[in-house]
Structure formats: C-alpha cells, structure tokens
Design a protein around this motif. Structure first.
Motif, mmCIF file in Angstrom:
data_model
loop_
_atom_site.group_PDB
_atom_site.id
_atom_site.type_symbol
_atom_site.label_atom_id
_atom_site.label_comp_id
_atom_site.label_asym_id
_atom_site.label_seq_id
_atom_site.Cartn_x
_atom_site.Cartn_y
_atom_site.Cartn_z
ATOM 1 N N GLY B 65 -53.214 40.867 -17.056
ATOM 2 C CA GLY B 65 -54.762 40.576 -17.570
ATOM 3 C C GLY B 65 -55.284 39.572 -16.573
ATOM 4 O O GLY B 65 -56.623 39.537 -16.370
ATOM 5 N N VAL B 68 -57.262 41.301 -13.984
ATOM 6 C CA VAL B 68 -58.516 41.990 -14.406
ATOM 7 C C VAL B 68 -59.543 40.534 -14.414
ATOM 8 O O VAL B 68 -60.711 40.873 -13.930
ATOM 9 C CB VAL B 68 -58.542 42.661 -15.906
ATOM 10 C CG1 VAL B 68 -59.867 43.069 -16.384
ATOM 11 C CG2 VAL B 68 -57.765 44.013 -15.626
ATOM 12 N N SER B 69 -59.276 39.488 -15.153
ATOM 13 C CA SER B 69 -60.131 38.568 -15.288
ATOM 14 C C SER B 69 -60.593 38.109 -14.008
ATOM 15 O O SER B 69 -61.741 37.750 -13.618
ATOM 16 C CB SER B 69 -59.326 37.544 -16.289
ATOM 17 O OG SER B 69 -59.441 37.783 -17.486
ATOM 18 N N GLU B 202 -66.715 38.128 -19.317
ATOM 19 C CA GLU B 202 -65.855 39.447 -19.184
ATOM 20 C C GLU B 202 -64.888 39.314 -20.754
ATOM 21 O O GLU B 202 -64.602 40.238 -21.429
ATOM 22 C CB GLU B 202 -64.881 39.488 -18.027
ATOM 23 C CG GLU B 202 -64.141 40.798 -17.833
ATOM 24 C CD GLU B 202 -62.842 40.761 -18.782
ATOM 25 O OE1 GLU B 202 -62.440 41.992 -19.195
ATOM 26 O OE2 GLU B 202 -62.173 39.950 -18.810
ATOM 27 N N SER B 206 -64.583 41.610 -23.635
ATOM 28 C CA SER B 206 -63.314 42.600 -24.211
ATOM 29 C C SER B 206 -63.120 42.009 -25.587
ATOM 30 O O SER B 206 -62.558 42.804 -26.321
ATOM 31 C CB SER B 206 -62.397 42.544 -23.184
ATOM 32 O OG SER B 206 -62.295 41.437 -22.520
ATOM 33 N N GLN B 215 -58.009 48.825 -19.051
ATOM 34 C CA GLN B 215 -57.239 47.686 -18.419
ATOM 35 C C GLN B 215 -56.783 46.706 -19.307
ATOM 36 O O GLN B 215 -57.615 46.326 -20.525
ATOM 37 C CB GLN B 215 -58.336 46.849 -17.453
ATOM 38 C CG GLN B 215 -59.266 47.893 -16.484
ATOM 39 C CD GLN B 215 -58.166 48.261 -15.589
ATOM 40 O OE1 GLN B 215 -57.269 47.465 -15.185
ATOM 41 N NE2 GLN B 215 -58.574 49.359 -14.677
ATOM 42 N N SER B 217 -56.357 43.240 -20.743
ATOM 43 C CA SER B 217 -57.199 41.858 -20.442
ATOM 44 C C SER B 217 -57.192 40.676 -21.668
ATOM 45 O O SER B 217 -56.478 41.272 -22.827
ATOM 46 C CB SER B 217 -58.805 42.464 -20.612
ATOM 47 O OG SER B 217 -59.680 41.895 -21.299
#
Lengths: 318, 269
Positions: B65, B68-69, B202, B206, B215, B217
């Motif tokens: 995660g 992605v972040s 973001e 999510s 993805q 997250s």
C-alpha cells in the motif's frame, strides 16, 4: 473573488464539459435492439439535440439548469433537483455547525498559542494541529466511533435520530436525541479545519503582536487583556475572515466522507452513491450546487470583510 | 524544534520509501496471497499484523500500500506543482489578458470542492491509477500557480530583470534563466505540501471505494474495516493502515514546514 461573473460562467462550462465527457452515447443502449432501425436512432438523435454543436448544447443545458431542471437520476429515476433538495439542508446544517465549532476552537487555540509563544502549551497545540492536518477525516471518524460509540457506548454510531423514539416524545427530547447523533460527525468534520485555522490564527496574531500600536497601548498603561480584546483581536480578525471562505471547500469535501461513515443522507453521501453508480446527472448536479454554494460563501466573505474593515470599499473609484 | 521535527519526518519518509521500493523483499507474502487456515488471525509470528477475513496478510498489504500511496502522492505532487509553476510564470510575467484569463481559470477550479470534483471526474473517467494521478493534479495545481504568479509579479520589476532586458535577452530567457531560479525554493516547499495533500486525497478516494480496485491501498484497507465487529475486536485490520496514512502525511507536512523555515530568508527564529 470580486469578479464572480466570469467564474460563474466558468463553473457552468466546466460542469457541462464534464457531462459531455461522460462515456457512452445515451442512445447506444437502443442500438442493439432490433426494433430500432438506424433511421429511427438518427431521428431520435436529432430530436434530442445530440447532433448540435457543443456551444448550442451548452446553451440548451444552461437554460434548463436555470429553470431548475437538472435531469433525472439514472438510478432512482427521480429528478435530480428533488434529490438535491432533500439532501441540501442536511449537508448545510452539518457544515455550518462544523464551521462554528472549528472557528471557535481554531481561533481560541491560535490566540493562546500566539500569546504564549514557545511555551509548552504552544508546542502541544502546534503538534496537535499538525496531527489534525495530517489525519484523514475518515480515520478520525472511525477512531471516534470505536471509542465513544462502540467501547464507551456514550453516543450513537450512525444515523440522524433514534428510529424507535416514542411518538409522544416532546420537542425537547427530539432535539436532544438528534443533537446526540450530531456530536461525532461534527467533531470529525471540524477537527482538520480547526487545526488549519489554529495555525493561521497563530501566525496572524504573532503578526499583530509585533505592531507598534500594541506598544503604544501598553505605554498608555492599558491592561493586557484590554489590549488583546480591543486592539489586537479585531485586527487579527480581518485576516481570519478572509480565510473563512477558503475553509469551506475542505468542509464540503470532508462532509462527503463524514456523511458516508455516519450515514447522513446529505449531498456528500448522495455524491458518493452517484459516483459509485456512475449516475452522471446526479453527480454533476451536486458538483454544480457545491460550486455555487462556495461562490455564494465567497461573496458573503467579501461583504463581511467590508463590514469589519471600514477601509475596504468595493467599486469606488479613486 | 522545527528542525528536529523535519529531520524525524525525513527519516520516516526515507524508511517508507525504501519499504515501498523493496516491497517484494520486506513484505512476507504477496498482497493478494490468501493464507489458508489463517483467516481473521490476530498478529502472530507468521503474520506480523494478522490477517483479514479472506486470509490476506495485513503487514504485506501495508507495505504494498505504501508503494501505491507514495507513487500517487509523489507523481501527483510533482505534476501539480509543475503545471502550477508553468502557469504562474507565464501568467505573472505576461500580464494583460493572458494573466486575466489564466487567473479566472484558477478561480473557477478553486470554486469546486476538491474531493467532490475529483469524485465526479473519477466516476466519469474510471478509477485507474493513471486517471487518479492526472485528475488530482489537474484539480490541485492552482495553489502553486497563485504562489508563483505573486512572486514573479514582484521579481519582474527587479533591476536584474531590467538589466538582462537591456542586454538584449529574450523574454523566454529572462523568464526561465533569471526569474524561474528565484522561485525554486518556494516550489520545493509547495511540492512536499502538495504530496501530503495528494496522499490524503488518494486515501479518501480508496476509502470511499473509488480508488483503483486492482491496487492494494491504505484507504481501501480502512474501507473494508467499517463494520462494528472489526472496529471493536480487530484493531490490527484498521489501526495500522490509518496510522500509516497519518505518519506519511504528517512527515511530508513536517518536512515542508522545515524547508519553508530553512529557505525563507525573512523568517527569524
């Protein structure tokens, strides 16, 4: 923000362009049905004005918006205007309450921080403010629910009032009941805003504290508290009012998350549902209403500014 | 004090960045690998932060995660400030109707609440990682545009600008060789703060179920944790991702604040 007319037009153009960018031809669904010939579809396109140029479509869309016609929800089939009307008050009440709470807390904390600069209290407030700025609203909301609603059982977890409230309950009992449901959402919504306002107030106050009129007031022998209330705060307030309108976008954005977690049927929850269901007319209607609300708030802030600062005069030559 | 907080923030960020880059080595499982027989397990020696209802390892999801972040946060922050800087430079230097038009555009974008317009755009265009990055950048560049414009407005009347014009330098050269370097330090601050904001947006997306569904997250981990049972009895499913978001944005904010103090010659400490 004084020039609001171009912005108003810009907002409607932006919303319209987003709508026209929506994927999928509205008539594509019928194209696969054998009952509709290509000729019929072509005629329907012409009748619905889908063949017109973008500016023509925009003007037609704008005139229907001005008549309060936002189209129909693709999910509920109700008119978007009715959906928004039903949820508008809930969001406005929630954000206004949060605005009040965060203004009181933010200014209070900021003033104390500035007056006691570099004290332990100042550092503590600074740290908490940074925490508030960095804490996503949904995490704070979930923490509040876990602690105060689930573990301690002091407050309800979600909803707006007790469904099982007896019919003979008095107005006061009803008020108290819905107030209990508002506590956690309002805290969750106002915390980040209070944090940023506290930072801002602190620096405005520090600014004002260094001014020479403060030294003059002290030289005259005025009490410190009198100087604070009569000389310093009014001047700091001027700077603080200008950011009220800047804080509303954050509050509206926060209401999306808070309404979802606490199941408040306001515009925020509606926008999440619409976004999830790809209900374009609804989501664009809400976006437009939010933007118009912000514009109105900006206008109000300009007016307030003129009231609080006699030096400000709009549209006066010279 | 500020200095120390910024240092702590930088250390946390470097740790997170390394974890994100070395996710394959640090995570003990794949983020979508289901451990049979270990469903809803509290933290133990195999699953450091336990597993969820499906048997997914929380620690591994936390590490992936971060990837992605941070990807979304850093690319969005750079892109948004890049756009903003370009608009601000052109707007402030050119003036006239170009400036007027660009600033009305900024006013218009600011008139929409960020999260609401991002939600609307995601609903229209779909929630891929690329779309999320582009949409957030296109909505959040306005702040740095105003910042840069204000600085250029004052810089362009300085003597060194007049001098280079007298020497025959083109507008292009004056703008990018002489004025631009002077706004770099404030852009550095803007980038770190913009990254913090983008990470939060973001996470919000999510959390609301509108992030990239393919993805892993942090926000999505919290989305899955909205049930009362999980909130009350399974802290390992939602406290760690929540803390990760707080730590990440807090660190970027601290670093940004420290940079501002360090780079601003007018701040006395």
């Amino acid at each position: 923000m004084a020039v609001s007319i171009p912005v108003l037009i810009g907002i409607t153009i932006g919303t319209f362009l987003l709508i026209s960018a929506a994927p999928g031809d509205p008539l594509l669904a019928y194209a696969s049905l054998d009952d509709f010939s290509d000729a019929q579809i072509t005629r329907a396109r012409a009748e619905l004005g889908l063949d017109d140029s973008l500016p023509e479509q925009y003007l037609r869309w704008l005139s229907s918006i001005l008549q309060g016609n936002f189209g129909r929800s693709l999910v509920t089939q109700r008119s978007v205007a009715a959906e928004i009307a039903a949820s508008f008050g809930i969001t406005v009440r929630l954000t206004l309450l949060a605005l009040l709470v965060s203004t009181a807390v933010g200014i209070g904390v900021g003033v104390i921080s500035a007056v006691r600069q570099y004290s332990l209290l100042d550092y503590a407030f600074t740290f908490i403010s940074f925490l508030g700025l960095s804490m996503p609203g949904f995490f704070l909301a979930l923490l509040l629910v876990a602690v105060f609603a689930l573990s301690l059982g002091w407050l309800p977890t979600s909803g707006m009032f007790t469904l099982t409230l007896p019919a003979e309950a008095s107005a006061w009992e009803r008020f108290w009941d819905s107030a209990r449901y508002l506590v956690l959402p309002v805290i969750a919504l106002s915390a980040p805003d209070a944090a940023s306002l506290a930072r801002y107030t602190r620096s405005s106050m520090l600014d004002v504290l260094g001014q020479t009129y403060r030294a003059t007031a002290r030289a005259k022998g005025l009490r410190e508290s009198y100087i604070l209330w009569r000389h310093l705060l009014p001047n700091a307030m001027l700077q603080i009012i200008t950011v009220i309108a800047l804080r509303l976008p954050g509050l509206f954005g926060g209401s999306v998350v808070v309404e979802t977690i606490f199941n408040f049927p306001g515009m925020g929850l509606l926008s999440v549902r619409a976004a999830t269901d790809k209900d374009y007319p609804t989501i664009m209607g809400i976006t437009l209403i939010f933007a118009l609300l912000l514009l109105a708030a900006n206008f109000a802030a300009d007016m307030l500014y003129a009231i609080f600062d006699p030096r400000v005069q709009y549209d006066q030559p010279g | 004090m500020r200095h120390r907080l910024a240092m702590i923030g930088a250390i946390i960020l470097i740790t997170m960045l390394s974890a994100a880059l070395l996710a394959e080595q640090i995570a003990r499982f794949d983020y979508d690998e289901r451990a049979r027989g270990y469903r809803d397990s509290p933290p133990n020696s195999v699953h450091w932060l336990g597993t969820d209802r499906l048997g997914l390892d929380v620690w591994s999801n936390l590490i992936y995660g971060a990837r992605v972040s941070l990807t979304v946060g850093i690319t969005t922050g750079l892109l948004a400030v890049g756009i903003g800087a370009l608009v601000g430079l052109v707007s402030g230097y050119t003036g006239g109707w170009v400036d007027g038009a660009l600033m009305r555009l900024v006013d218009t974008i600011i008139a929409f609440p960020t999260l609401v317009i991002v939600l609307a755009a995601i609903a229209l265009l779909g929630a891929s990682l690329i779309n999320i990055i582009l949409i957030i950048s296109l909505v959040t560049w306005t702040g740095s545009a105003r910042l840069v414009r204000a600085q250029v407005l004052s810089l362009r009347s300085w003597d060194f600008v007049t001098a280079s014009r007298a020497l025959g330098a083109s507008d292009w050269r004056i703008l990018f060789r002489h004025i631009a370097p002077n706004v770099v330090s404030s852009l550095l601050v803007a980038v770190t703060l913009s990254i913090a904001g983008s990470v939060l947006i973001e996470a919000n997306l999510s959390f609301l179920g509108l992030g990239d569904p393919t993805q892993p997250s942090w926000g999505r981990m919290l989305n899955a944790a909205q049930s009362h049972t999980i909130l009350r009895t399974r802290w390992w499913l939602w406290i760690p991702p929540g803390l990760a978001i707080v730590l990440c944005t807090l660190s970027f904010n601290f670093v940004g604040d420290g940079l501002r103090d360090a780079l601003d010659p007018f701040t006395t400490r």
